[in-house]
Design a protein around this motif. Structure first.
Motif, PDB file in Angstrom:
ATOM      1  N   ASP A  53       0.804  -1.220   0.000  1.00 16.54           N
ATOM      2  CA  ASP A  53       0.000   0.000   0.000  1.00 16.54           C
ATOM      3  C   ASP A  53       0.836   1.269   0.000  1.00 16.54           C
ATOM      4  O   ASP A  53       0.332   2.355  -0.288  1.00 16.54           O
ATOM      5  CB  ASP A  53      -0.933   0.005   1.213  1.00 16.54           C
ATOM      6  CG  ASP A  53      -1.919  -1.150   1.188  1.00 16.54           C
ATOM      7  OD1 ASP A  53      -2.328  -1.538   0.077  1.00 16.54           O
ATOM      8  OD2 ASP A  53      -2.264  -1.660   2.269  1.00 16.54           O
ATOM      9  N   ASN A  54       2.124   1.148   0.346  1.00 14.57           N
ATOM     10  CA  ASN A  54       2.993   2.322   0.419  1.00 14.57           C
ATOM     11  C   ASN A  54       4.442   1.879   0.228  1.00 14.57           C
ATOM     12  O   ASN A  54       4.728   0.686   0.051  1.00 14.57           O
ATOM     13  CB  ASN A  54       2.813   3.049   1.759  1.00 14.57           C
ATOM     14  CG  ASN A  54       2.919   2.094   2.938  1.00 14.57           C
ATOM     15  OD1 ASN A  54       3.910   1.372   3.090  1.00 14.57           O
ATOM     16  ND2 ASN A  54       1.883   2.066   3.779  1.00 14.57           N
ATOM     17  N   PHE A  55       5.352   2.852   0.289  1.00 14.48           N
ATOM     18  CA  PHE A  55       6.758   2.535   0.062  1.00 14.48           C
ATOM     19  C   PHE A  55       7.298   1.572   1.118  1.00 14.48           C
ATOM     20  O   PHE A  55       8.049   0.645   0.800  1.00 14.48           O
ATOM     21  CB  PHE A  55       7.591   3.830   0.054  1.00 14.48           C
ATOM     22  CG  PHE A  55       7.510   4.597  -1.233  1.00 14.48           C
ATOM     23  CD1 PHE A  55       8.370   4.323  -2.274  1.00 14.48           C
ATOM     24  CD2 PHE A  55       6.560   5.595  -1.402  1.00 14.48           C
ATOM     25  CE1 PHE A  55       8.302   5.030  -3.469  1.00 14.48           C
ATOM     26  CE2 PHE A  55       6.482   6.303  -2.592  1.00 14.48           C
ATOM     27  CZ  PHE A  55       7.350   6.021  -3.626  1.00 14.48           C
ATOM     28  N   ILE A  56       6.942   1.779   2.364  1.00 17.20           N
ATOM     29  CA  ILE A  56       7.445   0.930   3.437  1.00 17.20           C
ATOM     30  C   ILE A  56       6.980  -0.498   3.246  1.00 17.20           C
ATOM     31  O   ILE A  56       7.757  -1.461   3.379  1.00 17.20           O
ATOM     32  CB  ILE A  56       6.997   1.468   4.818  1.00 17.20           C
ATOM     33  CG1 ILE A  56       7.533   2.893   5.036  1.00 17.20           C
ATOM     34  CG2 ILE A  56       7.476   0.538   5.922  1.00 17.20           C
ATOM     35  CD1 ILE A  56       9.036   2.998   5.023  1.00 17.20           C
ATOM     36  N   ASP A  57       5.716  -0.658   2.904  1.00 16.97           N
ATOM     37  CA  ASP A  57       5.175  -1.988   2.671  1.00 16.97           C
ATOM     38  C   ASP A  57       5.852  -2.649   1.472  1.00 16.97           C
ATOM     39  O   ASP A  57       6.149  -3.848   1.478  1.00 16.97           O
ATOM     40  CB  ASP A  57       3.668  -1.894   2.455  1.00 16.97           C
ATOM     41  CG  ASP A  57       2.966  -3.231   2.620  1.00 16.97           C
ATOM     42  OD1 ASP A  57       3.553  -4.119   3.273  1.00 16.97           O
ATOM     43  OD2 ASP A  57       1.845  -3.393   2.122  1.00 16.97           O
ATOM     44  N   MET A  58       6.095  -1.859   0.447  1.00 10.22           N
ATOM     45  CA  MET A  58       6.795  -2.379  -0.734  1.00 10.22           C
ATOM     46  C   MET A  58       8.193  -2.862  -0.371  1.00 10.22           C
ATOM     47  O   MET A  58       8.613  -3.958  -0.759  1.00 10.22           O
ATOM     48  CB  MET A  58       6.867  -1.300  -1.813  1.00 10.22           C
ATOM     49  CG  MET A  58       7.618  -1.714  -3.084  1.00 10.22           C
ATOM     50  SD  MET A  58       9.385  -1.288  -3.073  1.00 10.22           S
ATOM     51  CE  MET A  58       9.306   0.495  -3.250  1.00 10.22           C
ATOM     52  N   LEU A  59       8.933  -2.074   0.386  1.00  7.81           N
ATOM     53  CA  LEU A  59      10.287  -2.453   0.782  1.00  7.81           C
ATOM     54  C   LEU A  59      10.281  -3.702   1.642  1.00  7.81           C
ATOM     55  O   LEU A  59      11.171  -4.561   1.533  1.00  7.81           O
ATOM     56  CB  LEU A  59      10.949  -1.297   1.533  1.00  7.81           C
ATOM     57  CG  LEU A  59      11.270  -0.046   0.701  1.00  7.81           C
ATOM     58  CD1 LEU A  59      11.743   1.084   1.600  1.00  7.81           C
ATOM     59  CD2 LEU A  59      12.323  -0.364  -0.355  1.00  7.81           C
ATOM     60  N   ALA A  78       7.868   6.953  -9.956  1.00  4.71           N
ATOM     61  CA  ALA A  78       7.504   7.326 -11.327  1.00  4.71           C
ATOM     62  C   ALA A  78       6.115   6.811 -11.682  1.00  4.71           C
ATOM     63  O   ALA A  78       5.359   7.492 -12.386  1.00  4.71           O
ATOM     64  CB  ALA A  78       8.540   6.772 -12.303  1.00  4.71           C
ATOM     65  N   TYR A  79       5.763   5.644 -11.197  1.00  7.84           N
ATOM     66  CA  TYR A  79       4.442   5.080 -11.506  1.00  7.84           C
ATOM     67  C   TYR A  79       3.336   5.921 -10.857  1.00  7.84           C
ATOM     68  O   TYR A  79       2.251   6.085 -11.428  1.00  7.84           O
ATOM     69  CB  TYR A  79       4.357   3.633 -11.023  1.00  7.84           C
ATOM     70  CG  TYR A  79       3.139   2.904 -11.539  1.00  7.84           C
ATOM     71  CD1 TYR A  79       3.172   2.233 -12.749  1.00  7.84           C
ATOM     72  CD2 TYR A  79       1.945   2.891 -10.816  1.00  7.84           C
ATOM     73  CE1 TYR A  79       2.062   1.567 -13.241  1.00  7.84           C
ATOM     74  CE2 TYR A  79       0.825   2.230 -11.296  1.00  7.84           C
ATOM     75  CZ  TYR A  79       0.893   1.569 -12.508  1.00  7.84           C
ATOM     76  OH  TYR A  79      -0.224   0.924 -12.991  1.00  7.84           O
ATOM     77  N   ILE A  80       3.599   6.447  -9.674  1.00  7.47           N
ATOM     78  CA  ILE A  80       2.615   7.311  -9.012  1.00  7.47           C
ATOM     79  C   ILE A  80       2.314   8.532  -9.894  1.00  7.47           C
ATOM     80  O   ILE A  80       1.166   8.979  -9.996  1.00  7.47           O
ATOM     81  CB  ILE A  80       3.138   7.753  -7.629  1.00  7.47           C
ATOM     82  CG1 ILE A  80       3.158   6.552  -6.672  1.00  7.47           C
ATOM     83  CG2 ILE A  80       2.276   8.871  -7.051  1.00  7.47           C
ATOM     84  CD1 ILE A  80       3.811   6.845  -5.332  1.00  7.47           C
ATOM     85  N   VAL A  81       3.338   9.036 -10.577  1.00 12.49           N
ATOM     86  CA  VAL A  81       3.174  10.215 -11.431  1.00 12.49           C
ATOM     87  C   VAL A  81       2.523   9.857 -12.765  1.00 12.49           C
ATOM     88  O   VAL A  81       1.600  10.522 -13.228  1.00 12.49           O
ATOM     89  CB  VAL A  81       4.539  10.896 -11.679  1.00 12.49           C
ATOM     90  CG1 VAL A  81       4.393  12.057 -12.657  1.00 12.49           C
ATOM     91  CG2 VAL A  81       5.134  11.381 -10.357  1.00 12.49           C
ATOM     92  N   ILE A  82       2.994   8.776 -13.397  1.00 10.10           N
ATOM     93  CA  ILE A  82       2.571   8.446 -14.763  1.00 10.10           C
ATOM     94  C   ILE A  82       1.412   7.468 -14.783  1.00 10.10           C
ATOM     95  O   ILE A  82       0.529   7.546 -15.646  1.00 10.10           O
ATOM     96  CB  ILE A  82       3.770   7.896 -15.565  1.00 10.10           C
ATOM     97  CG1 ILE A  82       4.856   8.974 -15.665  1.00 10.10           C
ATOM     98  CG2 ILE A  82       3.345   7.446 -16.957  1.00 10.10           C
ATOM     99  CD1 ILE A  82       6.134   8.511 -16.326  1.00 10.10           C
ATOM    100  N   GLY A  83       1.406   6.524 -13.847  1.00  6.13           N
ATOM    101  CA  GLY A  83       0.294   5.587 -13.741  1.00  6.13           C
ATOM    102  C   GLY A  83       0.209   4.570 -14.852  1.00  6.13           C
ATOM    103  O   GLY A  83      -0.873   4.076 -15.168  1.00  6.13           O
ATOM    104  N   SER A  84       1.345   4.235 -15.465  1.00  5.16           N
ATOM    105  CA  SER A  84       1.358   3.277 -16.566  1.00  5.16           C
ATOM    106  C   SER A  84       2.652   2.478 -16.514  1.00  5.16           C
ATOM    107  O   SER A  84       3.702   3.006 -16.103  1.00  5.16           O
ATOM    108  CB  SER A  84       1.249   3.998 -17.908  1.00  5.16           C
ATOM    109  OG  SER A  84       1.561   3.131 -18.976  1.00  5.16           O
ATOM    110  N   PRO A  85       2.620   1.207 -16.966  1.00  4.88           N
ATOM    111  CA  PRO A  85       3.855   0.413 -17.010  1.00  4.88           C
ATOM    112  C   PRO A  85       4.940   1.015 -17.892  1.00  4.88           C
ATOM    113  O   PRO A  85       6.105   0.632 -17.801  1.00  4.88           O
ATOM    114  CB  PRO A  85       3.383  -0.943 -17.573  1.00  4.88           C
ATOM    115  CG  PRO A  85       1.936  -1.008 -17.262  1.00  4.88           C
ATOM    116  CD  PRO A  85       1.439   0.404 -17.338  1.00  4.88           C
ATOM    117  N   VAL A  86       4.571   1.974 -18.735  1.00  4.67           N
ATOM    118  CA  VAL A  86       5.556   2.596 -19.617  1.00  4.67           C
ATOM    119  C   VAL A  86       6.629   3.332 -18.827  1.00  4.67           C
ATOM    120  O   VAL A  86       7.674   3.711 -19.384  1.00  4.67           O
ATOM    121  CB  VAL A  86       4.842   3.555 -20.601  1.00  4.67           C
ATOM    122  CG1 VAL A  86       4.462   4.866 -19.919  1.00  4.67           C
ATOM    123  CG2 VAL A  86       5.719   3.825 -21.827  1.00  4.67           C
TER     124      VAL A  86
END
Length: 530
Positions: A53-59, A78-86
Motif C-alpha cells: 500500500d505504500n513505500f514501506i510496505d513495498m520495501l 515514477a508510476y505514481i506520477v505516470i500511472g502506466s507500465p511505460v
C-alpha cells in the motif's frame, strides 16, 4: 590508455560536434528502447515495486529479492506520477540519457574513448533500451568522477555517492570498493605525502560507504531466491577462489559480440583461443594504467572482486560484466597521467612497445562493444527478431475476446512474469501453486513437474475459477518422441513422456506458435484447455 583532454576554452565547433554525437546516440537509444519488447526481469522489477500500500510496505515485501532498493523506489515514484507500465522505458532511458550527457560533455576523455564508450552495447542497449537497475550504476559512477576534486575531495559528498552506488545493485558494491582502493592508494603513494585532512575525508567517505553497503546487504539477504545461487556442493572452495584470481578473464567472455560467441559454440576448441585473447585484452588494459598505480590497483581489484562474485555467488551476464568497463572508463577520466608518484615512471616509459600495445587493449575492448551495439541495431531494425515474444502474445490475446478473462499458466513459470506489461489476465504459478506474477526461486516449491501435473492443474483451475485456461509451453511437444527429463531454470525439472504428450494434446488445442527470439528464451506454444 586514453589521453586526457581539457574542456577549457573548447571551441564552438567542438561543442556542436559533441551535441550532434549526443543527439545521434539519443535517437538510436530511444529507437531501441521503444522498439524493444520488455522481458521478464524488467517487468518483474515493476511488479515488485507496485507491491504493498505504500513505500514501506513495498520495501518489506521485496526484502530478500536479490537487489537493493533504489531502482524499486524510483519505479514506484515514477508510476505514481505516470500511472502506466511505460514508466519502465521512460525511467531507464532518462537515466541512460543523463549518463550519456555526462560522458559526452563533462568527462575528460579522448574523443576515441568517448565515442567507443557511448556507442558500445552496454551504454546504447543494455543500460538504456533494457529497463534494468544497472544503468543507474553508470550514472552514479560518472557523478562520482565529476565530484572527485583532487585538491579538496569532499568526504561527505563522495561517501553519499558511494552509498547510493552500493544500493543500485549488489555488483556495484565491488565498484565502491574499487573507488575506495583508488583513493587510499592515491593517498599513500603520493609524493609529497598527502596532508592529514585528505585522510580524514577518505575516512568519512569510507564510513558513509560502509553504511550504504550494510543497507544493501540488509535489503538483499537472506534471499528467498535460494535456488538462484551457484551450487558449490562438492566443490573445493579454495580452488574455486584460486581459479577466479588466476584467470578472471574467463568470466568476461560476453565482451565478445555474438558473432564470436556463436563461433565458439560451433567450434568448442576455439573457446581456448578466444579466452586467451580476452585475457590479453583485459590484462593489457590494466597494464596501460601502470604509470598510475592507484588506478591499476583499483581496476585489478574490481576485476578480481567481480570474478569472485561470479564464481562463488552466481554467474555474471553481460550487464554485470560491463560494469567493469564502466569502472575503467571512470578511472580513465579520473586519473590523468601525473608525476605524483615519481619513482617507476621512467622505467615504464622505457618499456616502450609493451606499454604502447597495452594502451591499445582497452580501446579494442570498447570497439568489441560497438560491434555488439551494431548487432543490437541490426536485430531490432533489419532482422526484426524481438528479444521476447511477450508483446506478440499480448497482441494475440487482445485479438481473442473469448480469452479476456482467461487464467494464464506457463512452464517454465517465469514466462508469465513479462505478461503484466501487455495483458491484464491473472497468471498462475505452477511450481508454487498460487496466483501471482513474481516467481520465487525457492526450494520450497514443486521442483519436479510432469506434463500430466500441468494438465491436472489446468483442469482444477477451470473448475474452480470458471474461466478459460491458457497454457504456455516453451517445449515443442511435437518434436519429442521419447521420455525425457529436462532441466529448467536453476533446479526445476520437467518430465515428458509420449503418453503424457498424447493426453495433453487431446485435452487442449494449440492456438498459436511463436517464432524465435534474439537473446532470451521467451517464446512458446500457446494452448487452451478444451
Amino acid at each position: 590508455m586514453a589521453v586526457i583532454v581539457s574542456a577549457i576554452d573548447e571551441p564552438r565547433s567542438a561543442k556542436l560536434g559533441k551535441a550532434l554525437i549526443f543527439m545521434v546516440w539519443l535517437a538510436l537509444a530511444s529507437a531501441l528502447c521503444w522498439s524493444e519488447t520488455v522481458w521478464r526481469d524488467e517487468v518483474r522489477a515493476l511488479s515488485l515495486a507496485l507491491q504493498g500500500d505504500n513505500f514501506i510496505d513495498m520495501l518489506r515485501q521485496m526484502h530478500g529479492e536479490g537487489h537493493p532498493a533504489v531502482w524499486y523506489i524510483l519505479l514506484r515514484a515514477a508510476y505514481i506520477v505516470i500511472g502506466s507500465p511505460v514508466v519502465l522505458k521512460i525511467l531507464a532511458l532518462t537515466i541512460a540519457a543523463a549518463a550519456a550527457y555526462l560522458l559526452v560533455f563533462r568527462l575528460k576523455l579522448s574523443l576515441s574513448i568517448m565515442l567507443l564508450s557511448l556507442f558500445g552495447s552496454f551504454s546504447l542497449f543494455e543500460y538504456a533500451a533494457m529497463s534494468r537497475n544497472y544503468g543507474i550504476s553508470m550514472l552514479v559512477i560518472f557523478l562520482i568522477v565529476l565530484s572527485w576534486d583532487k585538491g579538496a575531495r569532499n568526504g561527505i559528498l563522495l561517501g553519499l555517492l558511494f552509498a547510493l552506488l552500493a544500493n543500485t545493485n549488489v555488483h556495484s558494491v565491488v565498484l565502491v570498493g574499487g573507488f575506495l582502493a583508488y583513493w587510499f592508494f592515491d593517498l599513500v603513494l603520493a609524493r609529497p605525502r598527502s596532508p592529514l585532512t585528505e585522510y580524514r575525508a577518505f575516512a568519512t567517505a569510507a564510513a558513509i560507504a560502509a553504511v550504504g553497503i550494510a543497507l544493501c546487504f540488509a535489503t538483499v539477504y537472506p534471499t528467498f531466491n535460494d535456488t538462484g545461487q551457484n551450487d558449490l556442493s562438492g566443490e573445493n572452495f579454495a580452488l574455486l577462489a584460486l581459479r577466479a584470481l588466476v584467470a578472471p578473464s574467463s568470466h568476461f567472455m560476453a565482451f565478445y559480440p555474438n558473432i564470436v560467441l556463436e563461433l565458439i559454440v560451433a567450434y568448442p576448441l576455439a573457446s581456448h583461443i578466444f579466452a586467451a585473447l580476452m585475457s590479453v585484452l583485459i590484462y593489457g588494459s590494466l597494464l596501460a594504467l601502470a604509470d598510475r598505480r592507484p588506478a591499476m590497483i583499483a581496476a585489478a581489484l574490481v576485476l578480481l572482486g567481480l570474478s569472485l562474485l561470479f564464481t562463488l555467488v552466481y554467474p555474471g551476464g553481460y550487464r554485470h560484466q560491463a560494469l567493469w568497463l564502466v569502472f575503467m572508463i571512470a578511472i580513465t577520466a579520473l586519473s590523468p597521467r601525473s608525476q605524483r608518484e615519481g619513482a617507476g615512471v621512467a622505467d615504464i616509459e622505457a618499456a616502450g612497445g609493451i606499454v604502447r600495445f597495452a594502451r591499445l587493449c582497452f580501446p579494442i575492448l570498447l570497439a568489441l562493444q560497438v560491434v555488439s551495439g551494431i548487432e543490437k541495431v541490426n536485430q531490432a531494425f533489419v532482422v526484426e527478431i524481438p528479444f521476447s515474444r511477450s508483446k506478440d502474445f499480448g497482441a494475440f490475446m487482445q485479438s481473442r475476446p473469448d480469452l479476456k478473462d482467461a487464467v494464464i499458466m506457463a512452464d517454465p513459470d517465469y514466462l508469465v512474469e513479462a505478461l503484466p506489461y501487455y495483458v491484464s489476465n491473472r497468471t498462475y504459478l505452477l511450481r508454487e501453486e498460487r496466483f501471482g506474477a513474481i516467481v520465487r526461486y525457492t526450494r520450497n516449491a514443486r521442483l519436479s513437474l510432469s506434463l500430466a501435473d500441468i494438465l491436472k492443474t489446468a483442469h482444477r483451475l477451470r473448475q474452480s475459477e470458471h474461466v478459460p485456461v491458457v497454457i504456455l509451453l516453451s517445449q515443442r511437444l511435437d518434436q519429442i518422441a521419447a521420455p525425457v527429463s529436462l532441466r529448467e531454470s536453476y533446479v526445476w525439472r520437467l518430465s515428458l513422456t509420449p503418453e503424457d504428450i498424447s493426453a495433453f494434446q487431446s485435452a487442449t488445442s494449440l492456438i498459436k506458435r511463436f517464432g524465435a527470439t534474439a537473446g532470451s528464451d521467451e517464446t512458446y506454444d500457446v494452448y487452451v484447455l478444451k
